[in-house]
Design an enzyme around this catalytic site. Structure first.
Site, PDB file in Angstrom:
ATOM      1  CG  PHE A 100      -1.785   1.277   1.432  1.00 57.66           C
ATOM      2  CD1 PHE A 100      -2.761   1.141   0.247  1.00 57.66           C
ATOM      3  CD2 PHE A 100      -2.021   2.017   2.462  1.00 57.66           C
ATOM      4  CE1 PHE A 100      -3.652   2.509   0.433  1.00 57.66           C
ATOM      5  CE2 PHE A 100      -2.740   2.880   2.552  1.00 57.66           C
ATOM      6  CZ  PHE A 100      -3.555   3.273   1.486  1.00 57.66           C
ATOM      7  CG  ASP A 171       3.693  -1.814   6.752  1.00 60.59           C
ATOM      8  OD1 ASP A 171       2.828  -2.166   7.493  1.00 60.59           O
ATOM      9  OD2 ASP A 171       3.702  -0.890   5.711  1.00 60.59           O
ATOM     10  CG  HIS A 174      -1.326  -6.048   4.401  1.00 63.81           C
ATOM     11  ND1 HIS A 174      -1.020  -6.334   3.333  1.00 63.81           N
ATOM     12  CD2 HIS A 174      -1.806  -4.976   4.520  1.00 63.81           C
ATOM     13  CE1 HIS A 174      -1.294  -5.312   2.308  1.00 63.81           C
ATOM     14  NE2 HIS A 174      -1.749  -4.405   3.318  1.00 63.81           N
ATOM     15  CD  GLN A 197      -8.670   1.247   7.000  1.00 65.38           C
ATOM     16  OE1 GLN A 197      -8.082  -0.056   6.492  1.00 65.38           O
ATOM     17  NE2 GLN A 197      -9.807   1.385   6.492  1.00 65.38           N
ATOM     18  CE  LYS A 200      -4.578  -2.197   6.737  1.00 63.35           C
ATOM     19  NZ  LYS A 200      -5.130  -0.952   6.732  1.00 63.35           N
ATOM     20  NE  ARG A 229       2.938  17.087  27.002  1.00 65.73           N
ATOM     21  CZ  ARG A 229       1.955  17.118  26.545  1.00 65.73           C
ATOM     22  NH1 ARG A 229       1.364  16.306  25.793  1.00 65.73           N
ATOM     23  NH2 ARG A 229       1.150  18.237  26.554  1.00 65.73           N
ATOM     24  CE1 TYR A 236       0.574  22.603  27.430  1.00 68.05           C
ATOM     25  CE2 TYR A 236       0.176  23.733  29.521  1.00 68.05           C
ATOM     26  CZ  TYR A 236      -0.264  23.014  28.315  1.00 68.05           C
ATOM     27  OH  TYR A 236      -1.707  22.812  28.058  1.00 68.05           O
ATOM     28  NE  ARG A 246      -2.406  12.745  23.034  1.00 73.69           N
ATOM     29  CZ  ARG A 246      -2.165  14.037  23.057  1.00 73.69           C
ATOM     30  NH1 ARG A 246      -0.675  14.431  22.974  1.00 73.69           N
ATOM     31  NH2 ARG A 246      -2.925  14.889  22.737  1.00 73.69           N
TER      32      ARG A 246
HETATM   33  C1  LIG Z   1       0.827  -2.251   4.077  1.00 71.82           C
HETATM   34  C2  LIG Z   1       0.290  -1.001   4.857  1.00 71.82           C
HETATM   35  N1  LIG Z   1       1.000  -0.020   5.342  1.00 71.82           N
HETATM   36  C3  LIG Z   1       0.540   1.056   6.173  1.00 71.82           C
HETATM   37  C4  LIG Z   1      -0.690   1.286   5.948  1.00 71.82           C
HETATM   38  C5  LIG Z   1      -1.329   2.494   6.698  1.00 71.82           C
HETATM   39  O1  LIG Z   1      -2.160   2.314   7.764  1.00 71.82           O
HETATM   40  P1  LIG Z   1      -3.262   3.399   8.056  1.00 71.82           P
HETATM   41  O2  LIG Z   1      -4.437   3.340   7.090  1.00 71.82           O
HETATM   42  O3  LIG Z   1      -3.757   2.945   9.331  1.00 71.82           O
HETATM   43  O4  LIG Z   1      -2.589   4.692   8.115  1.00 71.82           O
HETATM   44  C6  LIG Z   1      -1.740   0.541   5.456  1.00 71.82           C
HETATM   45  C7  LIG Z   1      -3.047   0.812   5.503  1.00 71.82           C
HETATM   46  O5  LIG Z   1      -3.857   0.004   4.489  1.00 71.82           O
HETATM   47  C8  LIG Z   1      -0.999  -0.819   4.660  1.00 71.82           C
HETATM   48  O6  LIG Z   1      -1.845  -1.632   4.142  1.00 71.82           O
END
Ligand SMILES: Cc1ncc(COP(=O)(O)O)c(C=O)c1O
Length: 405
Positions: A100, A171, A174, A197, A200, A229, A236, A246
């Site tokens: 992605f 990453d 998936h 998201q 997922k 922080r 602050y 966050r």
């Molecule tokens: C392989 C991959 N990396 C990163 C992300 C980014 O995630 P987000 O959409 O939560 O920002 C996605 C989201 O679909 C993804 O499929």
């Protein structure tokens, strides 16, 4: 009367494919109400009893990792990881071409340059040799994607990392639940990043996380995600460059409930994938990604079907795909093309480098068919998918007609 639905026949999935995602119940309802009543909807400091802190401990434990920092989404999880590694203007980060766009964009958002490399033709994962050949004196990190939920070759990547001293970011957007040699992916080398998201396999609508075994990196990620922080900073006092990345208490609340479901859901998806593997083994010209005994559990974002046009009289993958969709099976070509072909990169707008990527080009244009993890939650969907593929195979003459328009 034609048999194929694309030519007017009755679709195999005439009554629809069952998809209910996310799965919810009384636990989620009770937990959301409890968060509502607590009136603490944002975790600003490392409050041990916040939902975000509890989720972090649970997610770290699930991965046998020492630390987890919950963040707003998968893109900022990657940005926080890269920034924690010191990735900055002009640096290069090696990324796979098949993923992605966010994997590469997170590099660009740090001011650095994504370097796209090729993937292995049998696993669709970053090719460690291609990654190695892309290393320059500006390379700051290698980012691997466990694309579709299938793990990249962590043995070879760990060896490459040890030999070159380059950190590796996994990453795992998936790959919730995916295991390599008995350990969940994410903290095998340096840092791992997750997205929660909506689409997922573990979701709170939005959300993300970074996991690592390094206290130092976890502290840096913490500071970056919380406007610079440190964990015990006065309100602050900001010690480094950061942002508000966050996770909200709502998201953490939902994730803690959804996490309890993850293992059983992963097993259901794996059972469906097994049925599909058995079914496709009987159908010439269709297969799954290469089995590997080091993958001790498989999470899913996509289930990838490999289409071999040479076994289908040269009929293009897209014609088969049209026929499969017409049978009522939700499927597509995943992201459609290598990331660097998106206008943002192809136009030259975003600085990047592209290495030779013949496998990525061929796979995305001719071979890859993807269906989604939610479909795999119901075995009946898997059976329908196999039936639809078998039906198209039996009616290859009609498929040819479809190809001729
Ligand atoms: C392989 C991959 N990396 C990163 C992300 C980014 O995630 P987000 O959409 O939560 O920002 C996605 C989201 O679909 C993804 O499929």
């Amino acid at each position: 009367m034609p048999k194929l639905a694309a030519l007017g026949g009755t679709p195999v999935a005439e009554n629809g494919i069952r998809i209910e995602w996310p799965e919810i119940g009384p636990k989620e309802r009770e937990a959301v109400l409890a968060t509502l009543e607590r009136r603490e909807w944002c975790r600003l400091w490392s409050a041990e009893d916040s939902e975000a802190s509890k989720f972090e401990r649970e997610w770290a434990r699930y991965h046998d990792a020492r630390h987890c920092v919950a963040v707003a989404n998968g893109t900022v999880a990657l940005m926080c990881a890269f920034r924690a590694l010191g990735v900055w203007h002009g640096d290069e980060v090696i990324v796979p071409s098949v993923t992605f766009v966010a994997t590469a964009d997170a590099v660009g958002l740090c001011g650095a340059i994504p370097v796209f490399v090729d993937v292995d033709p049998d696993t669709y994962q970053i090719d460690p040799a291609a990654a190695e050949s892309a290393i320059t004196d500006r390379t700051k990190a290698i980012c691997v994607v466990h694309y579709a939920g299938y793990p990249a070759d962590l043995d070879r990547l760990k060896e490459l990392s040890d030999r070159t001293g380059l950190p590796v970011v996994e990453d795992c957007a998936h790959a919730h639940g995916t295991e390599w040699r008995g350990r969940k992916v994410g903290a095998h080398i340096t840092l791992g990043c997750f997205s929660f998201q909506q689409s997922k396999s573990l979701t709170a609508g939005e959300g993300g996380a970074v996991i690592t075994d390094s206290q130092d990196l976890a502290d840096r990620v913490w500071a970056i995600h919380n406007v610079g922080r440190t964990r015990d900073a006065a309100r602050y006092t900001h010690s480094s460059l950061g942002g508000n990345f966050r996770m909200s208490e709502w998201e953490a609340t939902i994730l803690r409930c959804q996490m309890v479901r993850l293992q059983e859901q992963t097993e259901r998806r794996m059972r469906s994938a097994e049925l599909i593997a058995e079914g496709l083994a009987q159908i010439d010209g269709l297969s799954l990604l290469k089995p590997d005994s080091r993958i001790t559990q498989r999470g899913f974002y996509f289930l990838i079907i490999r289409y071999d046009a040479t076994k289908w009289d040269g009929i293009h993958r897209d014609v088969f795909l049209r026929a499969l969709q017409a049978e009522g099976i939700p499927c597509g070509t995943a992201y459609g093309w290598p990331v660097y072909k998106n206008p943002s990169y192809a136009s030259g707008g975003v600085p990047h480098r592209v290495m030779d990527c013949p496998n990525a080009e061929r796979i995305t244009a001719e071979e890859q068919i993807a269906t989604w993890n939610h479909l795999l939650l119901h075995v009946r969907n898997a059976i329908l998918l196999v039936e639809a593929c078998a039906k198209i195979r039996e009616n290859i003459d009609e498929l040819r007609r479809l190809a001729q328009g």
